[in-house]
Design a protein around this motif. Structure first.
Motif, short mmCIF file in Angstrom:
data_model
loop_
_atom_site.label_atom_id
_atom_site.label_comp_id
_atom_site.label_asym_id
_atom_site.label_seq_id
_atom_site.Cartn_x
_atom_site.Cartn_y
_atom_site.Cartn_z
N GLU A 176 0.82 -1.21 0.00
CA GLU A 176 0.00 0.00 0.00
C GLU A 176 0.86 1.26 0.00
O GLU A 176 0.52 2.24 -0.67
CB GLU A 176 -0.95 0.00 1.21
N ARG A 177 1.98 1.23 0.73
CA ARG A 177 2.87 2.39 0.73
C ARG A 177 3.48 2.62 -0.65
O ARG A 177 3.55 3.75 -1.13
CB ARG A 177 3.99 2.21 1.76
N VAL A 178 3.90 1.53 -1.29
CA VAL A 178 4.48 1.64 -2.63
C VAL A 178 3.43 2.10 -3.63
O VAL A 178 3.68 2.92 -4.51
CB VAL A 178 5.10 0.30 -3.06
N ARG A 179 2.21 1.57 -3.50
CA ARG A 179 1.11 1.94 -4.41
C ARG A 179 0.85 3.46 -4.36
O ARG A 179 0.60 4.09 -5.38
CB ARG A 179 -0.15 1.18 -4.06
N LYS A 180 0.92 4.02 -3.16
CA LYS A 180 0.68 5.46 -3.01
C LYS A 180 1.79 6.29 -3.64
O LYS A 180 1.55 7.42 -4.08
CB LYS A 180 0.53 5.81 -1.53
N LYS A 181 3.00 5.73 -3.67
CA LYS A 181 4.14 6.45 -4.25
C LYS A 181 4.14 6.37 -5.78
O LYS A 181 4.49 7.34 -6.45
CB LYS A 181 5.45 5.90 -3.70
N LEU A 182 3.79 5.20 -6.31
CA LEU A 182 3.84 5.00 -7.76
C LEU A 182 2.53 5.47 -8.39
O LEU A 182 1.67 4.69 -8.78
CB LEU A 182 4.08 3.52 -8.09
N LYS A 183 2.40 6.78 -8.50
CA LYS A 183 1.20 7.37 -9.09
C LYS A 183 1.40 7.55 -10.59
O LYS A 183 2.45 7.99 -11.04
CB LYS A 183 0.92 8.74 -8.46
N ASP A 184 0.38 7.18 -11.35
CA ASP A 184 0.42 7.39 -12.80
C ASP A 184 -1.01 7.62 -13.27
O ASP A 184 -1.70 6.70 -13.68
CB ASP A 184 1.05 6.18 -13.50
N ARG A 185 -1.45 8.86 -13.16
CA ARG A 185 -2.86 9.19 -13.42
C ARG A 185 -3.28 8.80 -14.83
O ARG A 185 -4.38 8.29 -15.04
CB ARG A 185 -3.10 10.68 -13.18
N ARG A 186 -2.43 9.05 -15.80
CA ARG A 186 -2.80 8.73 -17.19
C ARG A 186 -2.97 7.23 -17.39
O ARG A 186 -3.91 6.78 -18.04
CB ARG A 186 -1.74 9.27 -18.15
N PHE A 187 -2.05 6.45 -16.80
CA PHE A 187 -2.14 5.00 -16.95
C PHE A 187 -3.34 4.45 -16.19
O PHE A 187 -4.02 3.53 -16.66
CB PHE A 187 -0.85 4.35 -16.46
N GLU A 188 -3.60 5.01 -15.01
CA GLU A 188 -4.76 4.57 -14.23
C GLU A 188 -6.06 4.87 -14.98
O GLU A 188 -7.00 4.06 -14.95
CB GLU A 188 -4.76 5.28 -12.88
N ALA A 189 -6.11 6.01 -15.68
CA ALA A 189 -7.29 6.35 -16.48
C ALA A 189 -7.45 5.37 -17.63
O ALA A 189 -8.57 4.97 -17.97
CB ALA A 189 -7.17 7.77 -16.99
N PHE A 190 -6.32 4.95 -18.22
CA PHE A 190 -6.36 3.96 -19.31
C PHE A 190 -6.92 2.63 -18.82
O PHE A 190 -7.77 2.01 -19.48
CB PHE A 190 -4.95 3.77 -19.88
N LEU A 191 -6.44 2.18 -17.65
CA LEU A 191 -6.94 0.92 -17.09
C LEU A 191 -8.43 0.99 -16.79
O LEU A 191 -9.18 0.05 -17.08
CB LEU A 191 -6.17 0.58 -15.80
N GLU A 192 -8.86 2.12 -16.23
CA GLU A 192 -10.27 2.27 -15.90
C GLU A 192 -11.13 2.34 -17.14
O GLU A 192 -12.20 1.71 -17.21
CB GLU A 192 -10.45 3.55 -15.07
N GLN A 193 -10.67 3.06 -18.15
CA GLN A 193 -11.44 3.20 -19.39
C GLN A 193 -11.63 1.86 -20.08
O GLN A 193 -12.67 1.58 -20.67
CB GLN A 193 -10.73 4.18 -20.33
#
Length: 208
Positions: A176-193
């Motif tokens: 969870e700590r690593v997940r909070k550090k490795l932010k990639d908004r564009r990639f997260e939007a791609f996964l969600e889309q």
């Protein structure tokens, strides 16, 4: 009693101390200014190496080093195609000749080291775009927080202690700590889309 949380905290402190030591070198003052006003590491690359070959016999601890790569691959450009620069810089140098390279050329992200080098490369483009890549035996994959249990166990001893660790709360907290550090908004939007699930359970179900 040395708990996993205690060891993690001690490791974090040790890494911070070594980075501060790098920043306090006179040569760094001359290049970047005093630590309070230093431009480093903004737009610059640095390497942290943990050498596990020769632990200190008395303390049984690994040697930790922080250093700047050579001048041809240490300054991050501001122009376009920045993503590719990170990969190219790692392929130019991780450990320069004369500092353990053995005279056979720089150790780079393509160097296998007979499978004895594990390299994590962090690409920090902005506060909302931080990626990590795992290099092993000359190959590379995008590294996500869940890969602490999905990928890394494949390259470590399958001992009872390690099995217990990857199922522990300490390990889940680390993810969870690593997940909070490795932010990639564009990639997260791609996964969600595209409705792509990259969770631990999804990967586990896919591989079974």
């Amino acid at each position: 009693v040395k708990t996993d949380e205690t060891l993690t905290l001690r490791t974090s402190r040790a890494l911070k101390q070594e980075f501060d030591a790098l920043m306090n070198l006179p040569a760094m003052y001359k290049k970047y200014g005093v630590p309070e006003d230093a431009r480093f590491p903004r737009q610059h690359r640095f390497v942290s190496m943990i050498d596990r070959r020769k632990p200190t016999q008395n303390l049984k601890m690994d040697d930790v080093y922080f250093y700047e790569p050579p001048s041809d691959c240490n300054t991050i450009p501001k122009q376009a195609h920045l993503d590719l620069w990170y990969f190219d810089a790692s392929k130019k140098c991780i450990l320069p000749v004369g500092h353990g390279g053995g005279g056979g050329g720089n150790i780079t992200s393509s160097t296998s080291c007979d499978g004895k080098m594990l390299l994590l490369s962090f690409h920090v483009l902005s506060a909302d775009e931080i990626r990590a890549y795992l290099y092993l035996e000359g190959g590379a994959i995008r590294f996500f927080a869940d890969d602490i249990v999905n990928v890394l166990p494949l390259y470590f001893e399958q001992s009872h202690k390690n099995e217990v660790f990857i199922r522990s709360k300490t390990c889940q907290d680390m993810i969870e700590r690593v997940r909070k550090k490795l932010k990639d908004r564009r990639f997260e939007a791609f996964l969600e889309q595209n409705e792509i699930d990259h969770s631990i359970n999804a990967v586990t179900n896919w591989t079974e």
